[in-house]
Design an enzyme around this catalytic site. Structure first.
Site, short mmCIF file in Angstrom:
data_model
loop_
_atom_site.label_atom_id
_atom_site.label_comp_id
_atom_site.label_asym_id
_atom_site.label_seq_id
_atom_site.Cartn_x
_atom_site.Cartn_y
_atom_site.Cartn_z
N ASN A 75 -6.42 -0.64 9.37
CA ASN A 75 -6.73 -0.10 8.04
C ASN A 75 -7.59 -1.12 7.29
OD1 ASN A 75 -6.52 0.32 5.22
ND2 ASN A 75 -4.79 1.69 5.54
N HIS B 129 -8.47 -2.82 2.49
CA HIS B 129 -8.40 -4.05 1.70
C HIS B 129 -9.72 -4.82 1.65
CE1 HIS B 129 -4.27 -3.75 0.54
NE2 HIS B 129 -4.00 -3.33 1.76
N ARG C 114 -15.94 -7.18 -7.38
CA ARG C 114 -17.26 -7.60 -7.89
C ARG C 114 -18.29 -6.48 -7.87
NH1 ARG C 114 -18.74 -13.16 -8.04
NH2 ARG C 114 -17.02 -14.13 -9.13
N HIS D 92 -8.15 5.15 3.43
CA HIS D 92 -7.49 6.04 2.48
C HIS D 92 -8.45 6.32 1.33
CE1 HIS D 92 -3.62 6.64 -0.19
NE2 HIS D 92 -4.46 7.65 -0.28
N ARG E 86 -8.56 7.41 -1.92
CA ARG E 86 -7.61 7.68 -3.02
C ARG E 86 -8.29 8.46 -4.14
NH1 ARG E 86 -2.71 4.31 -3.13
NH2 ARG E 86 -2.43 5.24 -5.15
N ARG F 243 -9.89 3.51 -5.87
CA ARG F 243 -9.75 2.08 -6.19
C ARG F 243 -10.32 1.18 -5.10
NH1 ARG F 243 -3.23 1.19 -5.89
NH2 ARG F 243 -3.29 2.86 -7.41
N GLU G 200 -6.79 9.00 5.46
CA GLU G 200 -5.60 9.33 4.67
C GLU G 200 -6.03 9.93 3.35
OE1 GLU G 200 -3.48 5.76 3.98
OE2 GLU G 200 -3.31 5.28 6.08
N THR H 38 0.82 0.39 -4.00
CA THR H 38 0.45 0.92 -2.70
C THR H 38 1.30 2.18 -2.47
OG1 THR H 38 0.30 0.44 -0.33
CG2 THR H 38 2.12 -0.59 -1.51
N THR H 39 1.12 2.83 -1.30
CA THR H 39 1.84 4.08 -1.06
C THR H 39 3.34 3.81 -0.93
OG1 THR H 39 -0.10 4.63 0.23
CG2 THR H 39 1.72 6.19 0.31
N GLU I 198 3.56 10.18 10.76
CA GLU I 198 3.53 8.72 10.68
C GLU I 198 4.77 8.31 9.91
OE1 GLU I 198 -0.13 6.78 9.60
OE2 GLU I 198 0.91 4.97 8.97
N HIS J 94 2.96 0.83 7.51
CA HIS J 94 3.20 0.32 6.16
C HIS J 94 4.03 -0.96 6.22
CE1 HIS J 94 2.59 0.90 1.87
NE2 HIS J 94 3.60 0.07 1.80
N GLY K 91 -2.82 -2.67 7.94
CA GLY K 91 -3.93 -3.09 7.10
C GLY K 91 -3.73 -4.45 6.47
N1 PXP Z 1 -0.32 3.97 7.03
C1 PXP Z 1 -0.42 4.63 5.85
C2 PXP Z 1 -0.21 6.10 5.87
C3 PXP Z 1 -0.73 3.96 4.66
O1 PXP Z 1 -0.82 4.64 3.50
C4 PXP Z 1 -0.97 2.57 4.70
C5 PXP Z 1 -1.34 1.83 3.46
O2 PXP Z 1 -2.51 2.33 2.91
C6 PXP Z 1 -0.88 1.93 5.94
C7 PXP Z 1 -0.53 2.63 7.08
C8 PXP Z 1 -1.16 0.46 6.10
O3 PXP Z 1 -0.19 -0.26 5.42
P1 PXP Z 1 -0.33 -1.83 5.27
O4 PXP Z 1 -1.58 -2.09 4.51
O5 PXP Z 1 0.91 -2.23 4.53
O6 PXP Z 1 -0.39 -2.40 6.66
#
Ligand code: PXP
Length: 263
Positions: A9, A12, A20, A45, A47, A51, A72, A102-103, A153, A216, A238
């Site tokens: 993911n 980030h 910036r 993702h 969103r 963001r 996502e 976060t989610t 998931e 996650h 991620g």
């Molecule tokens: N899977 C899903 C569905 C998520 O929403 C996220 C966070 O955006 C992740 C995986 C990755 O999570 P993390 O950044 O904590 O590794």
């Protein structure tokens, strides 16, 4: 050849860029480095509040990625229309709250079953397979199957938070999981239960014919626990990979996670 897919993911990287807004770091460079060093899939993702990932990022990433892109998104109609146009390899429906860091938690597949079922249908009409990001409960697995998803998931946030409270410096930092400031014996019991919930949910989902991913809060220390669950065929990770890349570079961070997630 690993029978477990590593989804990297890269949201980030866009978080840092948005601080910036000068296209530095470049998300497409992150895509290439992740793909070249072991990512079997790229997860992003889009969103509602944009963001991090922007519409143009999603479009470019889907266009340029050498591996499948798992997009996502929430069940918001406007977002779903965009996702249908973007045609990712898969869409993962996730809950979204504007104010969250976060989610937090999985989709509420019971309260929003009509909306989710509509979203699944709309995505299927655009030939996009669907995964639902859900809490690890047997009921959520059964309901996800009824809602027409191909995949679930499992939200591993509870497990990850408990693991971190017990095994890292998290309790001594300025952290966001205050509800877990508990005695160690209680944390240990809850950790065991959280792993059992993930395992039983994965087995149940697998029996229902659903593919099983997890994600996650997974990191270089806790991912070994997920590797023990044979029913899990994909991990989406991620934060920990991008955080480590600050010190080691993205290539080494992805390579190391790939090593840890190869069966
Ligand atoms: N899977 C899903 C569905 C998520 O929403 C996220 C966070 O955006 C992740 C995986 C990755 O999570 P993390 O950044 O904590 O590794």
């Amino acid at each position: 050849m690993s029978n477990l897919k590593l989804g990297v993911n890269i949201d980030h990287v866009a978080v840092l860029r948005e601080a910036r807004r000068v296209n530095d770091p470049d998300i497409l460079q992150a895509l290439y480095v992740a793909c070249a060093n072991g990512a079997d899939q790229i997860t992003i993702h889009l969103r509602e509040d944009r963001r991090h990932i922007q519409d143009s990022d999603a479009k470019n990433i889907i266009h340029h990625s050498s591996v499948p892109v798992n997009l996502e998104c929430s069940i918001n109609r406007e977002i779903l229309n965009i996702v249908c146009d973007l045609k990712p390899h898969r869409a993962t429906l996730v809950p979204e709250k504007r104010e969250e860091v976060t989610t937090e938690g999985g989709l509420d597949v019971f309260s929003f079953s009509d909306e989710i079922s509509y979203a699944v249908e709309q995505l299927h009409d655009s030939l996009i397979p669907v995964s639902l990001f859900v809490d690890p409960t047997l009921e959520a697995m059964t309901k996800s199957k009824q809602l027409g998803a191909e995949m679930v998931e499992l939200h591993t946030g509870t497990f990850a938070n408990l693991f971190a409270m017990l095994n890292s410096s998290l309790p001594y930092s300025n952290h966001s999981v205050k509800e877990l400031e508990l005695p160690r014996y209680e944390l240990s019991q809850r950790l065991e239960q959280s792993l059992e919930d993930i395992k039983l949910s994965a087995v149940h989902a697998n029996k229902l014919g659903l593919e099983v991913a997890a994600g996650h809060g997974l990191n270089f220390h806790n991912v070994a626990e997920m590797m023990k669950i044979q029913e899990i065929v994909e991990l989406n990770i991620g934060q920990s990979i991008i955080a480590r890349s600050v010190f080691t570079g993205l290539a080494d961070a992805v390579k190391e996670m790939k090593r840890l997630t190869t069966r």
